[in-house]
Design a protein around this motif. Sequence first.
Motif, short mmCIF file in Angstrom:
data_model
loop_
_atom_site.label_atom_id
_atom_site.label_comp_id
_atom_site.label_asym_id
_atom_site.label_seq_id
_atom_site.Cartn_x
_atom_site.Cartn_y
_atom_site.Cartn_z
N CYS A 106 -4.88 -2.06 -2.65
CA CYS A 106 -6.19 -1.58 -3.10
C CYS A 106 -6.51 -0.19 -2.54
O CYS A 106 -7.01 0.68 -3.26
CB CYS A 106 -7.28 -2.56 -2.70
N ASN A 107 -6.25 0.04 -1.26
CA ASN A 107 -6.63 1.32 -0.66
C ASN A 107 -5.90 2.49 -1.31
O ASN A 107 -6.52 3.50 -1.66
CB ASN A 107 -6.35 1.30 0.84
N VAL A 138 -11.30 -7.27 -8.98
CA VAL A 138 -11.29 -6.28 -7.90
C VAL A 138 -10.79 -4.93 -8.41
O VAL A 138 -11.41 -3.88 -8.17
CB VAL A 138 -10.41 -6.77 -6.72
N PHE A 139 -9.69 -4.94 -9.15
CA PHE A 139 -9.10 -3.67 -9.60
C PHE A 139 -9.96 -2.99 -10.67
O PHE A 139 -9.83 -1.77 -10.88
CB PHE A 139 -7.68 -3.89 -10.12
N THR A 153 -10.08 1.39 -11.40
CA THR A 153 -9.11 1.75 -12.44
C THR A 153 -9.87 2.19 -13.68
O THR A 153 -11.01 1.77 -13.90
CB THR A 153 -8.18 0.58 -12.79
N ASP A 198 0.83 -1.20 0.00
CA ASP A 198 0.00 0.00 0.00
C ASP A 198 0.87 1.25 0.00
O ASP A 198 0.52 2.26 -0.63
CB ASP A 198 -0.98 -0.01 1.18
N LEU A 258 -3.68 -7.01 -3.91
CA LEU A 258 -4.82 -6.70 -3.06
C LEU A 258 -4.42 -5.85 -1.85
O LEU A 258 -5.24 -5.12 -1.31
CB LEU A 258 -5.51 -7.99 -2.61
N TYR A 300 -4.57 -0.88 -14.76
CA TYR A 300 -4.10 -2.18 -14.25
C TYR A 300 -3.58 -3.02 -15.41
O TYR A 300 -4.26 -3.20 -16.42
CB TYR A 300 -5.28 -2.88 -13.58
N GLN A 339 -8.20 -10.95 -8.67
CA GLN A 339 -7.52 -9.67 -8.50
C GLN A 339 -7.90 -8.70 -9.61
O GLN A 339 -8.15 -7.51 -9.36
CB GLN A 339 -6.01 -9.88 -8.46
N ALA A 341 -7.18 2.98 -4.84
CA ALA A 341 -8.52 3.57 -4.81
C ALA A 341 -8.43 5.07 -4.56
O ALA A 341 -9.17 5.87 -5.15
CB ALA A 341 -9.37 2.90 -3.73
#
Length: 690
Positions: free
Chosen positions: A228-229, A272-273, A277, A198, A225, A308, A269, A232
Amino acid sequence: MLFAYGTLGPADEAEAKRLGWRADAVRGRLFDPGPYPVLVGWDDPDAGWVEGYVRPVDRPELEQVLDPYEGVDEGLFRRVELRTRAGLVAWTYVFPHPVPEGARGPLTRWVGLRVDPASIDWGTHTEERCDMATETAAPGRDASRPTTQPTTVGRYLIDRLQALGVEHIFGIPGDYILNLYKMLDDSPITVVGMTREDNAGFAADAYARVRGLGCMAVTYCVGGLSACNSIAGAYAEKSPVVVLTGSPGLSERERNPLLHHKVKDFDTQYQVFKQFTAAGTVLNDPLTAFSEIDRVLGAALRYKRPVYIEVPRDMVNARQVVPHPAPGPLPPSDPDALREALDEAEAMLRNASRPMILADVEIHRFGLQEELIRFAEEANLPIATTLLGKSVISEEHPLFAGVYEGAMGREEVTDYVERADCLLMLGCFLTDINLGIFTANLDPARCIDATSEDLRIRHHHYREVRLDDFLRGLRDRGLQLDPPAPPSRPTPVQPWSARAGEAMTSARLFSRLNQLVDEHYMVIADIGDSLFGSADLRISRSTEFLSPAYYTSMGFAVPASVGAGIANRDLRPLVIVGDGAFQMTGMELATVVRNGLAPIVVVLNNKGYTTERFILDGPFNDLLNWSYHRIPDLLGSGIGLEVRTEDELDAALSRAVANTDSFSLINVHLDPMDRSPALERLAERLAGRV
């Protein structure tokens, strides 16, 4: 499309295992122990020929089929992914057994052109083996041979990042991305190893805010993962970060094994992204990988948001299949929409008696600061900024009207902006923080709101108008206006002298920091009172203030000092961070040490989450009181200073300024209920509404 088709069986085993192969319509053959009717196809409709080694397929694999091919009736054909030794993806289309009635006979169900193999110009290609991953590439789309040696997927990706100005990539290695890390290590790009994924995202975000494009590289799932924060946050605040991640090789995924790091499905993954993105891709086919790289990087540049790119580890060295054209420029504005928008905006500005500009973060992101200043100077338009857009313009500029923050801002600035009868909003994010927790009062009927995604003039919307084209178009109209002068600014530097033995307060701290900040510093503020207090700092040049002022994720500032410090070593980071945020990511100072950076880190130590205390107090807002000033002892570098009084602060800042060889950490003790002047203003005005 070109296809080989027919029923193959055990008698063809020897031919199928031959390393170089050709057969039938596309010079391709597959061994099938069925016997099942088989079609071998390639998804590139312009491919002139294909070759490589395709391994035998058994029935269990054929039963693990993918989605039906869209060009035929569902249920008749199924698509199975195969792979050559060179790493190239082949698609095999198989009938279920027995062959359904009506599927026999000539091939008529395919969408696309049937090509007579006799019409193909095979050039000098011979029957000898010539794998897809050799120095010989396929004919170009214009049937000509490439003039340059083909590159690999990984090499092309790195070259494109270099061409776009990326000189550093932030991340942590892992087995699924090690071969790409090795390729990066052999390139001019420097890999900056971080302590957490992160934090790599925060560093890449800050790098992007300074340089225009940032990049991080992490391993599959446990690495991606974890980031992610921070990604985001980059998406929320329009910071273009390229997320590079490795993943299991495509050949490793047969029979859906439980490989380490995998969560649920191989594409978890990626899915999720996709939520934060602007574009994403998995480079699973050399035929499309190069165009996919260009498409995704183009989206990062156009929308100024993260993208991504996932590279399965057996695709990094997969070679170019066909010549790849250079990427084209970003699409221009719609000329008719641009002209009409400029006409309406010009008329609105000329008819206004109190026009002005409110500039925000997208002016930063699209590098339009100089264009903005030239336009404002020629048109004589005052400029206010939002908190997220702070430092878009030097706060010493005579046209600078102040930072507009609704109820959090100075009253004279708020009044000046809200009385404008034509507010030209350029690149603005109308967030709760930018608008002083929605205490702003802006009438849309008096606004021209231009962003990279939309252009609204009063209640009219114009599509396909780029922000840069709109700003340059306004400048070309030659406006010369006569609005009221912006509100007077406080004296450039408020006089400050230490009062011996006087306990430190936020107000006095930020007043002293205002004396320190000049053209040699960039301010990086974490969230909470670090951000609110920093809003009153006088920033003398553009792009010298970084903060997650919209997404407001704690822990941004220290890792951001790595990215921003590396992106511009001419400016020294002044990091202002609360104790809660520091406890999250402050140990990234280890990376500061490794890279020879020398930020001044000011920790606002009020033993907890002060902003939350004013919302709802309770023991859940309390933190363990670390000895922050002793962290240099742990890291073996830097100096640590403890401050409780004003004279101690003065002495500590003097030592920190003189220490240019390493970081300086100042542990400033504050009362748990102390707050900055900006937070005080907001509390007072909100109290009047309750």
